[in-house]
Design a protein around this motif. Structure first.
Motif, mmCIF file in Angstrom:
data_model
loop_
_atom_site.group_PDB
_atom_site.id
_atom_site.type_symbol
_atom_site.label_atom_id
_atom_site.label_comp_id
_atom_site.label_asym_id
_atom_site.label_seq_id
_atom_site.Cartn_x
_atom_site.Cartn_y
_atom_site.Cartn_z
ATOM 1 N N PHE A 83 0.847 -1.205 0.000
ATOM 2 C CA PHE A 83 0.000 0.000 0.000
ATOM 3 C C PHE A 83 0.880 1.252 0.000
ATOM 4 O O PHE A 83 0.661 2.186 -0.760
ATOM 5 C CB PHE A 83 -0.903 0.034 1.242
ATOM 6 N N ASP A 104 -4.815 -10.446 3.185
ATOM 7 C CA ASP A 104 -3.868 -9.381 2.876
ATOM 8 C C ASP A 104 -3.481 -9.410 1.402
ATOM 9 O O ASP A 104 -3.362 -8.365 0.752
ATOM 10 C CB ASP A 104 -2.590 -9.535 3.712
ATOM 11 N N VAL A 106 -5.146 -10.589 -1.282
ATOM 12 C CA VAL A 106 -6.154 -10.094 -2.240
ATOM 13 C C VAL A 106 -6.363 -8.587 -2.088
ATOM 14 O O VAL A 106 -6.651 -7.896 -3.072
ATOM 15 C CB VAL A 106 -7.520 -10.825 -2.154
ATOM 16 N N GLN A 107 -6.184 -8.077 -0.880
ATOM 17 C CA GLN A 107 -6.319 -6.622 -0.701
ATOM 18 C C GLN A 107 -5.187 -5.883 -1.423
ATOM 19 O O GLN A 107 -5.404 -4.864 -2.076
ATOM 20 C CB GLN A 107 -6.339 -6.264 0.782
ATOM 21 N N VAL A 109 -3.532 -6.975 -3.994
ATOM 22 C CA VAL A 109 -3.773 -7.109 -5.438
ATOM 23 C C VAL A 109 -4.822 -6.087 -5.888
ATOM 24 O O VAL A 109 -4.639 -5.381 -6.888
ATOM 25 C CB VAL A 109 -4.241 -8.546 -5.783
ATOM 26 N N ALA A 110 -5.906 -5.988 -5.120
ATOM 27 C CA ALA A 110 -6.971 -5.051 -5.491
ATOM 28 C C ALA A 110 -6.452 -3.617 -5.490
ATOM 29 O O ALA A 110 -6.750 -2.827 -6.390
ATOM 30 C CB ALA A 110 -8.156 -5.202 -4.532
ATOM 31 N N MET A 111 -5.644 -3.296 -4.488
ATOM 32 C CA MET A 111 -5.096 -1.948 -4.365
ATOM 33 C C MET A 111 -4.207 -1.623 -5.571
ATOM 34 O O MET A 111 -4.286 -0.538 -6.149
ATOM 35 C CB MET A 111 -4.288 -1.859 -3.064
ATOM 36 N N ARG A 113 -4.190 -2.961 -8.551
ATOM 37 C CA ARG A 113 -4.973 -2.857 -9.795
ATOM 38 C C ARG A 113 -5.720 -1.523 -9.838
ATOM 39 O O ARG A 113 -5.785 -0.875 -10.885
ATOM 40 C CB ARG A 113 -5.969 -4.017 -9.907
ATOM 41 N N ARG A 114 -6.262 -1.130 -8.714
ATOM 42 C CA ARG A 114 -7.010 0.123 -8.663
ATOM 43 C C ARG A 114 -6.094 1.299 -9.041
ATOM 44 O O ARG A 114 -6.514 2.244 -9.691
ATOM 45 C CB ARG A 114 -7.573 0.309 -7.248
ATOM 46 N N THR A 188 -1.704 -13.935 -7.052
ATOM 47 C CA THR A 188 -0.511 -13.191 -7.459
ATOM 48 C C THR A 188 -0.959 -11.815 -7.947
ATOM 49 O O THR A 188 -2.104 -11.651 -8.375
ATOM 50 C CB THR A 188 0.239 -13.905 -8.596
ATOM 51 N N GLY A 189 -0.039 -10.858 -7.882
ATOM 52 C CA GLY A 189 -0.364 -9.484 -8.267
ATOM 53 C C GLY A 189 -0.970 -9.399 -9.659
ATOM 54 O O GLY A 189 -1.955 -8.708 -9.881
ATOM 55 N N ARG A 190 -0.337 -10.079 -10.581
ATOM 56 C CA ARG A 190 -0.859 -10.150 -11.948
ATOM 57 C C ARG A 190 -0.893 -11.610 -12.358
ATOM 58 O O ARG A 190 -0.132 -12.423 -11.851
ATOM 59 C CB ARG A 190 0.030 -9.364 -12.913
ATOM 60 N N MET A 191 -1.756 -11.921 -13.334
ATOM 61 C CA MET A 191 -1.859 -13.300 -13.784
ATOM 62 C C MET A 191 -0.939 -13.513 -14.985
ATOM 63 O O MET A 191 -0.472 -12.575 -15.620
ATOM 64 C CB MET A 191 -3.306 -13.650 -14.076
#
Lengths: 296, 394
Positions: A83, A104, A106-107, A109-111, A113-114, A188-191
């Motif tokens: 973050f 943690d 998935v959060q 990863v979402a952050m 990507r956003r 993973t952060g990216r696929m």
């Protein structure tokens, strides 16, 4: 060119004063990586191998223009480290921690990507554009012994297998534009297909080699991206773990993610999906150099 | 870590969620006493961390204290999934007007909720018969699940009126608990409604993230620790707890080639290759680099004392960080401790990288160890161990 990192990448190391941070920083500097800053709260003003240490990522980025972060903080603090790196403006964040709490992960990863940032990992040993830059411990104390500059892209679910692939190529006189150990966890952060799409647009990559495992949708999404024409360059695929199909479902034999969840996740299913989409599926490492020659 | 029903329910209760009263009994008398407290109308269940107990006769609905005691006696001492049943959960019987289904789980990149207005049966069965009745919703992990999201999804699933409001609000609280407890899976089946549309979490299965136990201290204290009935597997699990570094795994199989392979990817590759060559692994391992040699020794001890092992392949990825000599040191110690003779028990090493020269010196001090030349592939190691194991058997 290469993907993600090159000679212009300016690296900040989160947790630079810890054991792993110190160790990898020394090796990366020796490789010529532009490590411009380190961060450890409370250690601002110190230096590590001549690299200035800051208390926060924001200070590090503002003072040095760092644009890529490597985090060596323990799993329990890795989400916040990601973050912080993203809020400070790093577009590339490599997170090395193993055994990440799944919420943690998935959060984070979402952050990322956003924010349109590129999170690599977790549970990765790094990414390398040979001769230009590397993030993480990838290549160890002698990256040149394994990773030679060239025109092949590697995306691997395993850091060790990324090295084996590069090594088998090198022995046949072939080099690598960028090799990515994308992380071995389920999340993973990216696929995998997202990395291949970067290689697709890299004029200095001619073909890609992937290493996959049972579990997760990574390889089936690659197959779909090839079938849909999003990836047109040749893809050579090595998918390990067919032996698992001889044992009861749910038994995990390797990475946390390499757990067969359903029949579409087995190594065999992935091999056939990739083959029918047009990838070149190999079943031994030794077959890879010939497979590359055949497609180029 | 899968939680037993009593733990899952006490956890939900602590988060203010509606669960039936219940308590654990270890004897028929205790079970009877608990049932009496509930006026006799109770459900008696074998306390094991597994689903579908009903199908195995491990759940009984009783009307009085005597039947509760009788059913408890019947279940105690029987076995389920290889383990004896030693505890029984006795729960107050709920008034059920309607049964719903709800679960939370992870996808590769997200969190996912599955709901359905038909509960009490396996979701797979519902999916096979009436897939249109199931609502699947991905949840943004940063935003979470809001009460109004949940009300919307339950409305899509066909819930209406007072029940919709009550279940929707409760679902958002349940999601918060799912996150707060670091659960990786939660299945509520059935989620019941009484005649006044009050929801109750009657069937509750939960699995907690092993990687997050450091911040869920009470779970670690209360839950049964992972172990194995196999003494060698149990010894490796213990070594994981006792020594620093990443987690190593050791799983016994029915073959005769001992495997010490790292990392995860190279382990899969070599296991595939050995099977393809007609060899049969005696075990699978996955080793993470760790300081010291103790953890490696524990795995080597397990392999050497497994009565089925006839040979050993130490096949590592080209090491980039960890040191080769640590592996050789551990081998030397374990070979001596277990009096292994590598001239009769073939050992092949494919370990390259930092401190390889030192590793080769140590390995050379153990007669009979085959340390492969620096250009050997992982596949070369597999070929050699399969061949040597075959020869040793002749």
């Amino acid at each position: 060119m290469s993907i993600l990192i090159d000679e212009n990448t300016r690296v900040v190391v989160q947790g630079i004063t810890g054991n792993q941070g110190l160790f990898d920083t020394k090796l990366a500097l020796a490789y010529g990586v532009k490590i411009v800053a380190g961060v450890t709260p409370g250690r601002g003003g110190e230096e590590v191998y001549g690299v200035p240490v800051f208390d926060t990522m924001l200070q590090a980025v503002r003072n040095t223009g760092a644009n890529a972060a490597v985090t060596y903080v323990p799993a329990s603090r890795s989400r916040n480290a990601v973050f912080e790196a993203i809020e400070a403006g790093c577009g590339i964040v490599l997170a090395t921690a193993e055994n990440m709490p799944k919420h943690d992960a998935v959060q984070a990863v979402a952050m990322s990507r956003r924010a349109d940032a590129w999170l690599i990992g977790f549970n990765t040993n790094g990414v390398i554009s040979p001769g230009k830059c590397k993030l993480g411990g990838i290549g160890g104390n002698d990256p040149d012994a394994i990773y030679m500059p060239g025109r092949l892209g590697i995306v691997s679910r395993s850091g060790g297998m990324s090295a084996e692939l590069a090594w088998v190529l090198k022995r046949s006189g072939m080099g690598v534009s960028t090799a990515v150990s994308m992380g071995g966890d389920r999340t993973t952060g990216r696929m995998m297909h997202e990395y291949l799409e970067l290689f697709e647009n890299d004029p200095e990559t001619d073909a890609m080699i992937i290493y996959g495992e049972p579990g997760t949708d990574n390889e089936s999404k690659v197959a779909r991206a090839i079938a849909e024409g999003l990836i047109k360059k040749p893809v050579i695929a090595y998918i390990a773990g067919t032996f698992q199909e001889r044992y009861p479902a749910g038994v995990s034999f390797g990475h946390v993610a390499a757990m067969i969840v359903n029949k579409d996740d087995t190594a065999s299913a992935k091999r056939s999906a990739l083959a029918s989409a047009g990838a070149n599926v190999v079943t031994t490492l030794a077959a890879i150099p010939d497979a590359v020659r055949n497609v180029l | 870590m899968k939680l037993t029903e009593d733990l899952a329910k006490s956890l939900l209760r602590r988060h203010g969620l509606p669960v039936p009263d219940g308590a654990v009994a270890q004897t028929a008398e205790e079970a009877g006493a608990i049932a009496r407290e509930y006026g006799g109308a109770a459900v008696v269940k074998a306390l094991i961390a597994a689903g579908r107990r009903g199908k195995q006769g491990l759940v009984a609905v009783v009307d009085d204290e005597q039947s509760a005691a009788r059913e408890t006696s019947r279940m105690l001492g029987t076995r389920a999934f290889g383990n004896p049943i030693t505890k029984i959960y006795v729960e107050r019987r709920a008034t059920i007007a309607r049964e719903l289904y709800l679960s939370f789980a992870f996808t590769d990149q997200n969190l996912r909720m599955v709901i359905c207005c038909e509960g009490g049966v396996d979701i797979e069965t519902t999916y096979a018969r009436n897939p249109e009745k199931i609502v699947v919703a991905d949840i943004d992990p940063l935003r979470g699940l809001k009460a109004w999201d949940a009300v919307g999804y339950w409305a899509d699933a066909g819930l209406k009126g007072q029940a919709l409001a009550a279940v929707g609000r409760m679902t958002a609280s349940l999601y918060d608990a799912f996150v707060a407890c670091d659960a990786v899976m939660m299945e509520i089946n059935p989620l019941t409604l009484d005649d006044d549309n009050k929801p109750l979490l009657v069937g509750s299965m939960m699995e907690i993230d092993d990687s997050a136990l450091f911040r869920q201290p009470w779970i670690e204290a209360e839950a049964v620790s992972e172990t194995s009935a196999n003494p060698r597997e149990a010894a490796v699990i213990l070594a994981n707890r006792s020594y620093p570094g990443g987690e190593s795994r050791y799983t016994e199989l029915d073959g005769n080639i001992g495997l010490l392979v790292a990392g995860g990817g190279a382990g899969l590759l070599q296991h595939d290759m050995i099977v393809e060559l007609g060899g049969k692994p005696a075990n699978h391992t996955d080793v993470s680099p760790a300081p010291g040699t103790e953890k490696l020794e524990a795995i080597l001890d397990a392999i050497f004392t497994n009565p089925r092992s006839r040979s050993l392949l130490i096949g590592y990825n080209y090491l980039q960080m960890a040191r080769c000599d640590q592996v050789a040191k551990a081998l030397r110690i374990s070979v001596d401790r277990n009096r292994v003779d590598p001239t009769r028990f073939p050992i092949v090493m494919r370990v390259f990288g930092p401190e390889e020269k030192k590793a080769r010196e140590i390995a050379a001090s153990i007669p009979g160890v085959n340390y492969l030349a620096p250009d050997a592939t992982l596949e070369d190691g597999c070929r050699m161990i399969v061949e040597l194991t075959r020869q040793a058997a002749e």
